[in-house]
Design an enzyme around this catalytic site. Structure first.
Site, PDB file in Angstrom:
ATOM      1  N   SER A 109      -0.716   0.239   2.522  1.00  0.00           N
ATOM      2  CA  SER A 109       0.262   1.055   3.248  1.00  0.00           C
ATOM      3  C   SER A 109       1.576   1.068   2.494  1.00  0.00           C
ATOM      4  O   SER A 109       1.798   0.274   1.582  1.00  0.00           O
ATOM      5  CB  SER A 109       0.490   0.480   4.656  1.00  0.00           C
ATOM      6  OG  SER A 109      -0.718   0.366   5.375  1.00  0.00           O
ATOM      7  N   SER A 114      -4.445   3.853   5.311  1.00  0.00           N
ATOM      8  CA  SER A 114      -3.103   3.577   4.791  1.00  0.00           C
ATOM      9  C   SER A 114      -2.067   3.891   5.856  1.00  0.00           C
ATOM     10  O   SER A 114      -2.034   4.990   6.414  1.00  0.00           O
ATOM     11  CB  SER A 114      -2.846   4.425   3.543  1.00  0.00           C
ATOM     12  OG  SER A 114      -1.628   4.065   2.932  1.00  0.00           O
ATOM     13  N   ASP A 131       1.377   4.828   6.353  1.00  0.00           N
ATOM     14  CA  ASP A 131       2.503   5.400   5.612  1.00  0.00           C
ATOM     15  C   ASP A 131       3.530   5.895   6.618  1.00  0.00           C
ATOM     16  O   ASP A 131       3.452   7.020   7.126  1.00  0.00           O
ATOM     17  CB  ASP A 131       2.021   6.532   4.717  1.00  0.00           C
ATOM     18  CG  ASP A 131       0.842   6.117   3.849  1.00  0.00           C
ATOM     19  OD1 ASP A 131       0.781   4.931   3.474  1.00  0.00           O
ATOM     20  OD2 ASP A 131      -0.026   6.964   3.561  1.00  0.00           O
TER      21      ASP A 131
END
Length: 377
Positions: free
Chosen positions: A260, A298, A300
């Site tokens: 991330s 991930s 983000d």
């Protein structure tokens, strides 16, 4: 924080975008913003002890951030992660207090620590905006290098993290201690941009800090060049891996990228919450130029805040940047985010952690040679 001798990406002659950087090329170029790190590195593999490579990074919008919330907004490119306080920021359009970034399983301890810090400040006479406090804490997972189930961060560790408006240490520090970026050792990085005079007749600054723990090696692009793919094709990984490790490690790297990235954007430009969300969204463009894809696993998540906030009175009269001139803030956020990740990669050093796993540093001289060969620098 004292100055550091760690390299930065501009030391290699690599620049991003056209806007000038601030004096420190750091998020602390935004007046009032301060940063502090808690870094925990202890234990070695094979010694029957916890191997810890973790920490906490704390960002303060201003010295009076507990008493005077700042306008803010949050946007997620891919939400496979956590940022506490998300709903409060989005509901009120304001950030109350600090932003903390840490390892995933440290969030509970950091939450308690910041609550205790809030209580201590209040008892010491500090003005606070609300009778309760919901800290904003973001995380990325450092489980490849650190024994996350040792729960090494304690609430009391967070109480006395020292904040500074000076140079921000990068790489293997704070929340970024155990993080890996595009297959290389990553962590904390930051950068800033000075906006040209003319944005509503004044000059403002945009600063960005990242905790980078994302990306696949073969997607890494620098100055538009597929540096990661070239390093892969050159057999760079063959040089650092034992024969028995090569097959398994290459297979992992091919599907890597499930980490991330947390991005904090600060500016002294007077922006309203909906404008700050627009700025936060542009971070994704800078990361995308670099090869970030927002993979399924991930997290983000980006938060943007403005240090230019009116007094907390019952009726607020505010001024904000005209949307006709906001494009330069979009450019600044994208460029500074891209450079912040590169600074994290440049500063990070090879680290061995849990089970003897080693995250190698980015081979800076090889990168420089690749870019020179392609006439990119």
């Amino acid at each position: 924080m004292s100055a550091t001798s760690k390299p930065r990406i501009r030391d290699l002659g690599i620049t991003v975008g056209q806007l000038p950087v601030g004096r420190l090329n750091a998020i602390t170029d935004v007046p009032g913003v301060e940063v502090g790190h808690l870094t925990v590195i202890k234990g070695e593999a094979g010694k029957n002890e916890p191997v810890i490579r973790t920490g906490v990074t704390l960002i303060s919008p201003a010295k009076d951030c507990l008493g005077l919330p700042r306008y803010a907004s949050i946007w997620a490119l891919n939400g496979a992660g956590e940022m506490t306080g998300y709903h409060t920021v989005e509901e009120w359009g304001k950030l109350d207090g600090f932003v903390a970034i840490t390892g995933t399983l440290n969030v509970g301890a950091v939450m308690e620590g910041l609550q205790r810090r809030y209580d201590r400040e209040q008892k010491n006479g500090a003005e606070v905006a609300f009778p309760f406090h919901i800290p904003t804490i973001a995380e990325t997972l450092d489980a490849r290098l650190s024994d996350v189930y040792a729960f090494p961060i304690k609430p009391e560790d967070v109480l006395d993290i020292k904040l500074s408006g000076g140079t921000v240490e990068e790489g293997n520090v704070g929340g970024g201690t155990g993080m890996i970026t595009f297959g290389f050792k990553g962590g904390i990085g930051n950068s800033s941009r000075l906006l040209p005079i003319g944005v509503d007749g004044k000059q403002y600054t945009v600063g960005v800090l990242v905790q980078a723990n994302h990306g696949r090696i073969r997607n890494l692009r620098i100055k538009g060049i597929s540096v990661g793919q070239i390093l892969w094709d050159q057999g760079w990984w063959d040089e650092i891996l034992l024969e028995e490790e090569k097959k398994a490690e290459k297979a992992r790297l091919l599907k890597d990228g499930d980490g991330s990235i947390i991005v904090v954007v600060a500016t002294d430009a007077p922006l309203l919450p909906h404008q700050l969300k627009r700025v936060a969204k542009r971070v994704a463009l800078g990361l995308g130029r670099q090869g970030a894809m927002g993979e399924n696993y991930s997290g983000d998540i980006f938060i943007a805040f403005s240090t230019s906030t009116p007094q907390a009175v019952p009726s607020e009269t505010v001024q904000c940047v005209n949307d006709d001139t906001i494009d330069v803030l979009f450019n600044a956020a994208a460029d500074a985010a891209e450079e912040a990740v590169l600074n994290a990669l440049a500063a990070a050093e090879t680290m061995t952690g849990l089970d003897g796993y080693t995250a190698k540093e980015l081979p800076l001289e090889k990168v420089k040679q690749i870019l020179q060969d392609h006439k990119a620098i």
